[in-house]
Write a protein that holds these residues in place. Structure first.
Motif, PDB file in Angstrom:
ATOM      1  N   GLY A  50       0.787  -1.223   0.000  1.00  0.00           N
ATOM      2  CA  GLY A  50       0.000   0.000   0.000  1.00  0.00           C
ATOM      3  C   GLY A  50       0.817   1.270   0.000  1.00  0.00           C
ATOM      4  O   GLY A  50       1.845   1.374  -0.660  1.00  0.00           O
ATOM      5  N   TYR A  51       0.352   2.251   0.782  1.00  0.00           N
ATOM      6  CA  TYR A  51       1.033   3.538   0.851  1.00  0.00           C
ATOM      7  C   TYR A  51       2.438   3.404   1.431  1.00  0.00           C
ATOM      8  O   TYR A  51       3.343   4.149   1.065  1.00  0.00           O
ATOM      9  CB  TYR A  51       0.243   4.531   1.700  1.00  0.00           C
ATOM     10  N   ALA A  52       2.637   2.468   2.367  1.00  0.00           N
ATOM     11  CA  ALA A  52       3.961   2.303   2.976  1.00  0.00           C
ATOM     12  C   ALA A  52       4.997   1.925   1.920  1.00  0.00           C
ATOM     13  O   ALA A  52       6.117   2.422   1.931  1.00  0.00           O
ATOM     14  CB  ALA A  52       3.914   1.251   4.076  1.00  0.00           C
ATOM     15  N   GLY A  53       4.616   1.059   0.995  1.00  0.00           N
ATOM     16  CA  GLY A  53       5.534   0.662  -0.068  1.00  0.00           C
ATOM     17  C   GLY A  53       5.723   1.731  -1.114  1.00  0.00           C
ATOM     18  O   GLY A  53       6.742   1.780  -1.801  1.00  0.00           O
ATOM     19  N   ALA A  54       4.738   2.609  -1.236  1.00  0.00           N
ATOM     20  CA  ALA A  54       4.807   3.664  -2.245  1.00  0.00           C
ATOM     21  C   ALA A  54       5.484   4.920  -1.711  1.00  0.00           C
ATOM     22  O   ALA A  54       6.127   5.646  -2.465  1.00  0.00           O
ATOM     23  CB  ALA A  54       3.403   4.004  -2.750  1.00  0.00           C
ATOM     24  N   ALA A  55       5.338   5.186  -0.418  1.00  0.00           N
ATOM     25  CA  ALA A  55       5.907   6.389   0.229  1.00  0.00           C
ATOM     26  C   ALA A  55       5.716   7.606  -0.675  1.00  0.00           C
ATOM     27  O   ALA A  55       4.590   7.924  -1.048  1.00  0.00           O
ATOM     28  CB  ALA A  55       7.366   6.166   0.588  1.00  0.00           C
ATOM     29  N   ASN A  56       6.790   8.268  -1.043  1.00  0.00           N
ATOM     30  CA  ASN A  56       6.701   9.360  -2.027  1.00  0.00           C
ATOM     31  C   ASN A  56       7.536   8.990  -3.259  1.00  0.00           C
ATOM     32  O   ASN A  56       8.089   9.834  -3.930  1.00  0.00           O
ATOM     33  CB  ASN A  56       7.155  10.692  -1.421  1.00  0.00           C
ATOM     34  N   TYR A  57       7.587   7.693  -3.552  1.00  0.00           N
ATOM     35  CA  TYR A  57       8.378   7.188  -4.659  1.00  0.00           C
ATOM     36  C   TYR A  57       7.616   7.240  -5.980  1.00  0.00           C
ATOM     37  O   TYR A  57       6.389   7.252  -5.996  1.00  0.00           O
ATOM     38  CB  TYR A  57       8.800   5.746  -4.398  1.00  0.00           C
ATOM     39  N   CYS A  58       8.345   7.249  -7.039  1.00  0.00           N
ATOM     40  CA  CYS A  58       7.755   7.200  -8.381  1.00  0.00           C
ATOM     41  C   CYS A  58       7.035   5.872  -8.540  1.00  0.00           C
ATOM     42  O   CYS A  58       7.614   4.813  -8.277  1.00  0.00           O
ATOM     43  CB  CYS A  58       8.856   7.332  -9.431  1.00  0.00           C
ATOM     44  N   ARG A  59       5.788   5.923  -8.953  1.00  0.00           N
ATOM     45  CA  ARG A  59       4.976   4.718  -9.112  1.00  0.00           C
ATOM     46  C   ARG A  59       4.006   4.903 -10.282  1.00  0.00           C
ATOM     47  O   ARG A  59       3.913   5.967 -10.874  1.00  0.00           O
ATOM     48  CB  ARG A  59       4.174   4.424  -7.831  1.00  0.00           C
ATOM     49  N   ASP A  60       3.254   3.840 -10.591  1.00  0.00           N
ATOM     50  CA  ASP A  60       2.233   3.835 -11.637  1.00  0.00           C
ATOM     51  C   ASP A  60       0.979   3.170 -11.086  1.00  0.00           C
ATOM     52  O   ASP A  60       0.637   2.061 -11.458  1.00  0.00           O
ATOM     53  CB  ASP A  60       2.755   3.080 -12.870  1.00  0.00           C
ATOM     54  N   PRO A  61       0.284   3.841 -10.144  1.00  0.00           N
ATOM     55  CA  PRO A  61      -0.871   3.215  -9.500  1.00  0.00           C
ATOM     56  C   PRO A  61      -2.052   3.027 -10.450  1.00  0.00           C
ATOM     57  O   PRO A  61      -2.221   3.765 -11.410  1.00  0.00           O
ATOM     58  CB  PRO A  61      -1.223   4.204  -8.388  1.00  0.00           C
ATOM     59  N   SER A  62      -2.836   1.998 -10.146  1.00  0.00           N
ATOM     60  CA  SER A  62      -4.046   1.750 -10.940  1.00  0.00           C
ATOM     61  C   SER A  62      -5.016   0.923 -10.112  1.00  0.00           C
ATOM     62  O   SER A  62      -4.629   0.217  -9.194  1.00  0.00           O
ATOM     63  CB  SER A  62      -3.705   1.005 -12.230  1.00  0.00           C
ATOM     64  N   GLY A  63      -6.287   1.022 -10.449  1.00  0.00           N
ATOM     65  CA  GLY A  63      -7.318   0.259  -9.767  1.00  0.00           C
ATOM     66  C   GLY A  63      -8.667   0.881 -10.002  1.00  0.00           C
ATOM     67  O   GLY A  63      -8.766   2.035 -10.404  1.00  0.00           O
TER      68      GLY A  63
END
Length: 115
Positions: A74-87
């Motif tokens: 979730g957010y813990a793994g994403a922190a403020n890192y570059c990501r490509d969220p979807s859902g």
């Protein structure tokens, strides 16, 4: 002299190898990245995905399961890192990006696709 040259070559090769590990893969249309880059291609700091300011967004914590590279982070793994969220009705972009921490908007991150 030969030892110094060998040491210099090994240092350069080690640095190049480290640079090549910071890349993303694709799973379906999602950019998958478990790295910790938290700045955009232009050098701006990324906003934490768990906060809604300065950019309000609709990305729930489970929207990061694929892009984090592991489920249930979730957010813990994403922190403020570059990501490509979807859902839900939000489709992946296919590249890494983030919202900007100190201003409205978002930008792509300069992380290359793994070869």
């Amino acid at each position: 002299m030969a030892r110094l040259l060998l040491l210099a070559i090994l240092t350069v090769l080690s640095t190049l190898a480290a640079c090549n590990t910071d890349c993303y893969t694709k799973q379906g249309g999602t950019a998958v990245y478990s790295g910790t880059t938290s700045v955009t291609g232009s050098g701006k700091t990324c906003q934490s995905w768990s906060v809604m300011t300065p950019n309000n967004h609709a990305f729930f914590r489970d929207y990061f399961d694929i892009t984090n590279g592991a489920p249930n982070l979730g957010y813990a793994g994403a922190a403020n890192y570059c990501r490509d969220p979807s859902g839900g009705s939000i489709l992946p972009s296919g590249y890494l990006w983030c919202y900007l921490a100190y201003e409205q908007g978002w930008e792509q991150c300069a992380i290359h696709k793994c070869t």
